[in-house]
Design an enzyme around this catalytic site. Structure first.
Site, PDB file in Angstrom:
ATOM      1  N   LEU A 157      -4.340  81.133  31.155  1.00  0.00           N
ATOM      2  CA  LEU A 157      -5.642  80.698  30.618  1.00  0.00           C
ATOM      3  C   LEU A 157      -5.567  79.216  30.311  1.00  0.00           C
ATOM      4  O   LEU A 157      -4.575  78.738  29.752  1.00  0.00           O
ATOM      5  CB  LEU A 157      -5.914  81.479  29.321  1.00  0.00           C
ATOM      6  CG  LEU A 157      -7.090  81.023  28.446  1.00  0.00           C
ATOM      7  CD1 LEU A 157      -8.397  81.522  29.036  1.00  0.00           C
ATOM      8  CD2 LEU A 157      -6.965  81.558  27.028  1.00  0.00           C
ATOM      9  N   HIS A 187     -12.586  76.441   6.948  1.00  0.00           N
ATOM     10  CA  HIS A 187     -11.954  75.904   8.158  1.00  0.00           C
ATOM     11  C   HIS A 187     -10.629  76.617   8.418  1.00  0.00           C
ATOM     12  O   HIS A 187     -10.293  76.951   9.545  1.00  0.00           O
ATOM     13  CB  HIS A 187     -11.725  74.394   8.018  1.00  0.00           C
ATOM     14  CG  HIS A 187     -13.009  73.621   7.918  1.00  0.00           C
ATOM     15  ND1 HIS A 187     -14.075  73.832   8.773  1.00  0.00           N
ATOM     16  CD2 HIS A 187     -13.422  72.632   7.067  1.00  0.00           C
ATOM     17  CE1 HIS A 187     -15.074  73.014   8.442  1.00  0.00           C
ATOM     18  NE2 HIS A 187     -14.702  72.288   7.414  1.00  0.00           N
ATOM     19  N   ASP A 204     -19.014  77.552  14.695  1.00  0.00           N
ATOM     20  CA  ASP A 204     -19.809  77.036  13.576  1.00  0.00           C
ATOM     21  C   ASP A 204     -19.903  78.034  12.427  1.00  0.00           C
ATOM     22  O   ASP A 204     -19.832  79.239  12.626  1.00  0.00           O
ATOM     23  CB  ASP A 204     -21.215  76.682  14.089  1.00  0.00           C
ATOM     24  CG  ASP A 204     -21.937  75.732  13.149  1.00  0.00           C
ATOM     25  OD1 ASP A 204     -21.268  75.095  12.303  1.00  0.00           O
ATOM     26  OD2 ASP A 204     -23.163  75.625  13.261  1.00  0.00           O
ATOM     27  N   GLY A 205     -20.087  77.495  11.221  1.00  0.00           N
ATOM     28  CA  GLY A 205     -20.339  78.346  10.055  1.00  0.00           C
ATOM     29  C   GLY A 205     -19.162  78.457   9.087  1.00  0.00           C
ATOM     30  O   GLY A 205     -19.242  79.198   8.103  1.00  0.00           O
ATOM     31  N   TRP A 229     -19.469  79.982   5.282  1.00  0.00           N
ATOM     32  CA  TRP A 229     -18.655  81.181   5.015  1.00  0.00           C
ATOM     33  C   TRP A 229     -17.916  81.014   3.683  1.00  0.00           C
ATOM     34  O   TRP A 229     -17.897  81.910   2.853  1.00  0.00           O
ATOM     35  CB  TRP A 229     -17.659  81.382   6.161  1.00  0.00           C
ATOM     36  CG  TRP A 229     -16.769  82.569   6.015  1.00  0.00           C
ATOM     37  CD1 TRP A 229     -17.017  83.843   6.459  1.00  0.00           C
ATOM     38  CD2 TRP A 229     -15.485  82.612   5.368  1.00  0.00           C
ATOM     39  NE1 TRP A 229     -15.967  84.673   6.132  1.00  0.00           N
ATOM     40  CE2 TRP A 229     -15.009  83.939   5.462  1.00  0.00           C
ATOM     41  CE3 TRP A 229     -14.684  81.663   4.722  1.00  0.00           C
ATOM     42  CZ2 TRP A 229     -13.783  84.341   4.937  1.00  0.00           C
ATOM     43  CZ3 TRP A 229     -13.459  82.064   4.189  1.00  0.00           C
ATOM     44  CH2 TRP A 229     -13.017  83.390   4.303  1.00  0.00           C
ATOM     45  N   ARG A 234     -19.198  63.309   8.121  1.00  0.00           N
ATOM     46  CA  ARG A 234     -18.926  64.161   6.950  1.00  0.00           C
ATOM     47  C   ARG A 234     -18.106  63.392   5.915  1.00  0.00           C
ATOM     48  O   ARG A 234     -17.520  62.360   6.241  1.00  0.00           O
ATOM     49  CB  ARG A 234     -18.162  65.410   7.400  1.00  0.00           C
ATOM     50  CG  ARG A 234     -19.016  66.263   8.301  1.00  0.00           C
ATOM     51  CD  ARG A 234     -18.371  67.592   8.581  1.00  0.00           C
ATOM     52  NE  ARG A 234     -19.263  68.383   9.413  1.00  0.00           N
ATOM     53  CZ  ARG A 234     -19.206  69.694   9.548  1.00  0.00           C
ATOM     54  NH1 ARG A 234     -18.272  70.372   8.907  1.00  0.00           N
ATOM     55  NH2 ARG A 234     -20.061  70.330  10.315  1.00  0.00           N
ATOM     56  N   TRP A 274     -17.733  62.855  12.243  1.00  0.00           N
ATOM     57  CA  TRP A 274     -17.181  61.740  11.435  1.00  0.00           C
ATOM     58  C   TRP A 274     -18.115  61.399  10.291  1.00  0.00           C
ATOM     59  O   TRP A 274     -17.725  60.729   9.339  1.00  0.00           O
ATOM     60  CB  TRP A 274     -16.980  60.485  12.300  1.00  0.00           C
ATOM     61  CG  TRP A 274     -15.984  60.646  13.419  1.00  0.00           C
ATOM     62  CD1 TRP A 274     -16.272  60.743  14.747  1.00  0.00           C
ATOM     63  CD2 TRP A 274     -14.550  60.709  13.315  1.00  0.00           C
ATOM     64  NE1 TRP A 274     -15.115  60.884  15.474  1.00  0.00           N
ATOM     65  CE2 TRP A 274     -14.047  60.859  14.623  1.00  0.00           C
ATOM     66  CE3 TRP A 274     -13.654  60.675  12.241  1.00  0.00           C
ATOM     67  CZ2 TRP A 274     -12.688  60.962  14.904  1.00  0.00           C
ATOM     68  CZ3 TRP A 274     -12.287  60.771  12.518  1.00  0.00           C
ATOM     69  CH2 TRP A 274     -11.820  60.913  13.832  1.00  0.00           C
ATOM     70  N   ARG A 309     -15.151  74.261   1.189  1.00  0.00           N
ATOM     71  CA  ARG A 309     -15.398  74.321   2.634  1.00  0.00           C
ATOM     72  C   ARG A 309     -14.091  74.395   3.426  1.00  0.00           C
ATOM     73  O   ARG A 309     -13.998  75.029   4.472  1.00  0.00           O
ATOM     74  CB  ARG A 309     -16.217  73.108   3.087  1.00  0.00           C
ATOM     75  CG  ARG A 309     -17.641  73.090   2.544  1.00  0.00           C
ATOM     76  CD  ARG A 309     -18.357  71.808   2.956  1.00  0.00           C
ATOM     77  NE  ARG A 309     -18.363  71.648   4.394  1.00  0.00           N
ATOM     78  CZ  ARG A 309     -19.252  72.216   5.226  1.00  0.00           C
ATOM     79  NH1 ARG A 309     -20.222  72.960   4.744  1.00  0.00           N
ATOM     80  NH2 ARG A 309     -19.175  72.013   6.523  1.00  0.00           N
ATOM     81  N   GLY A 330     -18.035  76.285   6.873  1.00  0.00           N
ATOM     82  CA  GLY A 330     -18.372  75.765   5.549  1.00  0.00           C
ATOM     83  C   GLY A 330     -19.202  76.763   4.761  1.00  0.00           C
ATOM     84  O   GLY A 330     -18.907  77.065   3.597  1.00  0.00           O
ATOM     85  N   THR A 341     -18.251  64.282  17.867  1.00  0.00           N
ATOM     86  CA  THR A 341     -18.350  62.842  17.610  1.00  0.00           C
ATOM     87  C   THR A 341     -19.245  62.591  16.378  1.00  0.00           C
ATOM     88  O   THR A 341     -19.119  61.559  15.738  1.00  0.00           O
ATOM     89  CB  THR A 341     -18.936  62.096  18.834  1.00  0.00           C
ATOM     90  OG1 THR A 341     -20.081  62.822  19.319  1.00  0.00           O
ATOM     91  CG2 THR A 341     -17.931  61.992  19.967  1.00  0.00           C
TER      92      THR A 341
HETATM   93  C1  IPE Z   1     -20.874  71.663  15.841  1.00  0.00           C
HETATM   94  O1  IPE Z   1     -21.084  72.086  14.544  1.00  0.00           O
HETATM   95  C2  IPE Z   1     -19.506  71.085  15.969  1.00  0.00           C
HETATM   96  C3  IPE Z   1     -18.396  72.011  15.828  1.00  0.00           C
HETATM   97  C4  IPE Z   1     -18.472  73.302  15.669  1.00  0.00           C
HETATM   98  C5  IPE Z   1     -17.116  71.409  15.884  1.00  0.00           C
HETATM   99  P1  IPE Z   1     -21.877  71.207  13.486  1.00  0.00           P
HETATM  100  O2  IPE Z   1     -21.944  72.026  12.258  1.00  0.00           O
HETATM  101  O3  IPE Z   1     -21.298  69.871  13.378  1.00  0.00           O
HETATM  102  O4  IPE Z   1     -23.312  71.109  14.173  1.00  0.00           O
HETATM  103  P2  IPE Z   1     -24.722  70.680  13.570  1.00  0.00           P
HETATM  104  O5  IPE Z   1     -24.577  69.302  13.027  1.00  0.00           O
HETATM  105  O6  IPE Z   1     -25.070  71.652  12.495  1.00  0.00           O
HETATM  106  O7  IPE Z   1     -25.648  70.778  14.732  1.00  0.00           O
HETATM  107  C1  IPE Z   2     -17.778  74.302  12.032  1.00  0.00           C
HETATM  108  O1  IPE Z   2     -18.134  74.766  10.782  1.00  0.00           O
HETATM  109  C2  IPE Z   2     -16.488  73.539  12.012  1.00  0.00           C
HETATM  110  C3  IPE Z   2     -16.642  72.092  12.204  1.00  0.00           C
HETATM  111  C4  IPE Z   2     -17.746  71.447  12.442  1.00  0.00           C
HETATM  112  C5  IPE Z   2     -15.426  71.336  12.125  1.00  0.00           C
HETATM  113  P1  IPE Z   2     -19.006  73.879   9.806  1.00  0.00           P
HETATM  114  O2  IPE Z   2     -18.099  73.057   8.985  1.00  0.00           O
HETATM  115  O3  IPE Z   2     -20.038  73.131  10.548  1.00  0.00           O
HETATM  116  O4  IPE Z   2     -19.671  74.992   8.903  1.00  0.00           O
HETATM  117  P2  IPE Z   2     -21.160  74.992   8.394  1.00  0.00           P
HETATM  118  O5  IPE Z   2     -22.039  74.919   9.601  1.00  0.00           O
HETATM  119  O6  IPE Z   2     -21.323  73.832   7.497  1.00  0.00           O
HETATM  120  O7  IPE Z   2     -21.276  76.292   7.697  1.00  0.00           O
HETATM  121 MG    MG Z   3     -21.961  73.574  11.096  1.00  0.00          MG
END
Ligand code: IPE
Ligand code: IPE
Ligand code: MG
Length: 262
Positions: free
Chosen positions: A150, A56, A39-40, A44, A90, A88, A52, A42, A85
């Site tokens: 692995l 990725h 996570d993070g 970053w 987004r 989607w 965003r 976007g 799930t």
């Molecule tokens: C969880 O991240 C899913 C992935 C890292 C693929 P999200 O960014 O979608 O999670 P929430 O919605 O903030 O909990």
């Molecule tokens: C996780 O990063 C990747 C996916 C969910 C695909 P995010 O896209 O959720 O990044 P933030 O949380 O918005 O920073």
């Molecule tokens: Mg996120």
């Protein structure tokens, strides 16, 4: 006198700094199965004034690092959350970018993963992703199916609740066919009907991105998993950070309800 009371941690730190990665103290205990919520990405990118999508893409470098780090340290299963799930919901543009990125990365990396003994598997409802991605998923699983170093599970269109619904349906089908009696529906039976059937539950969950939640990831499998949360965004989560997470894990007392920890 002061010198004698310096905590050991300082010496360890100096040693590590002086000689680089090689000198890091050996880890006492290695998790057999590591799960990561990547996570993070976007945020970053946004912190850098980038779209965003750039986040990725930057996150992909960390995937490579994590696979190498885990393989080199003897981890047997690594499960990465790539698309949920719920993702989607987004903007279409972002979803499409991610799907294209998965295809591109898979095409580019599969030969190298195979050479390095990585067995790739996908967890999630794959029927709902594009036919071209589905095909790549199936081909990569087939190509790497005998690899032993692995197991790399990539969660795409994965949700813990949807996984449990799928399992419940499969079990109900068997019951209807008379293959299974209600008393035979045990915890083991449920585990056997999940996407992760046959694999041990995660020992360690790593979640960068600064938020304290599991976002519908492996909800059944993580009943006794150790959690490690980090403020860093996934593209910044380099191997030094993975090492810290592993070191933290190796110092945990896992009791599983008992009095004495292991
Ligand atoms: C969880 O991240 C899913 C992935 C890292 C693929 P999200 O960014 O979608 O999670 P929430 O919605 O903030 O909990
Ligand atoms: C996780 O990063 C990747 C996916 C969910 C695909 P995010 O896209 O959720 O990044 P933030 O949380 O918005 O920073
Ligand atoms: Mg996120």
């Amino acid at each position: 006198m002061g010198l004698f009371i310096l905590p050991m941690g300082i010496f360890e730190w100096i040693r590590t700094k002086a000689a680089g990665d090689q000198s890091k103290p050996a880890l006492q205990r290695i998790p057999q199965h590591v799960a990561i919520i990547m996570d993070g990405n976007g945020r970053w990118a946004q912190h850098r004034g980038l779209p965003r999508s750039a986040g990725h893409r930057a996150g992909l470098d960390r995937v490579r690092d994590a696979v190498e780090f885990c393989a080199a340290n003897g981890v047997k299963y690594l499960t990465l959350f790539a698309f949920s799930t719920e993702n989607w919901r987004r903007p279409t543009e972002e979803v499409e970018y991610l799907m294209k990125l998965f295809e591109e990365a898979l095409k580019k990396e599969i030969a190298k993963l195979h050479e390095n003994g990585i067995r790739i598997r996908f967890i999630g409802l794959r029927e709902e992703v594009s036919p071209s991605l589905q095909q790549l998923m199936t081909e990569s699983e087939r190509l790497t199916k005998n690899n032993q170093t692995l197991v790399l599970n990539i969660a795409i269109n994965y949700g813990g609740r949807s996984e449990l619904v799928t399992a419940a349906r499969r079990i109900a089908e068997k019951a209807l066919q008379g293959e299974l009696q209600p008393q035979q529906i045990t915890e083991e039976q449920i585990s056997k009907h999940l996407f992760t059937a046959g694999q041990p539950d995660p020992d360690l969950l790593i979640k960068p991105g600064g938020e304290l939640r599991i976002s519908n990831f492996l909800i059944w499998q993580m009943a006794y998993t150790e959690f490690y949360f980090s403020e860093l965004m996934w593209p910044d989560f380099k191997n030094d950070e993975l090492y810290k997470a592993f070191r933290d894990y190796s110092q945990r007392k896992r009791r599983f309800g008992k009095v004495k920890g292991e």
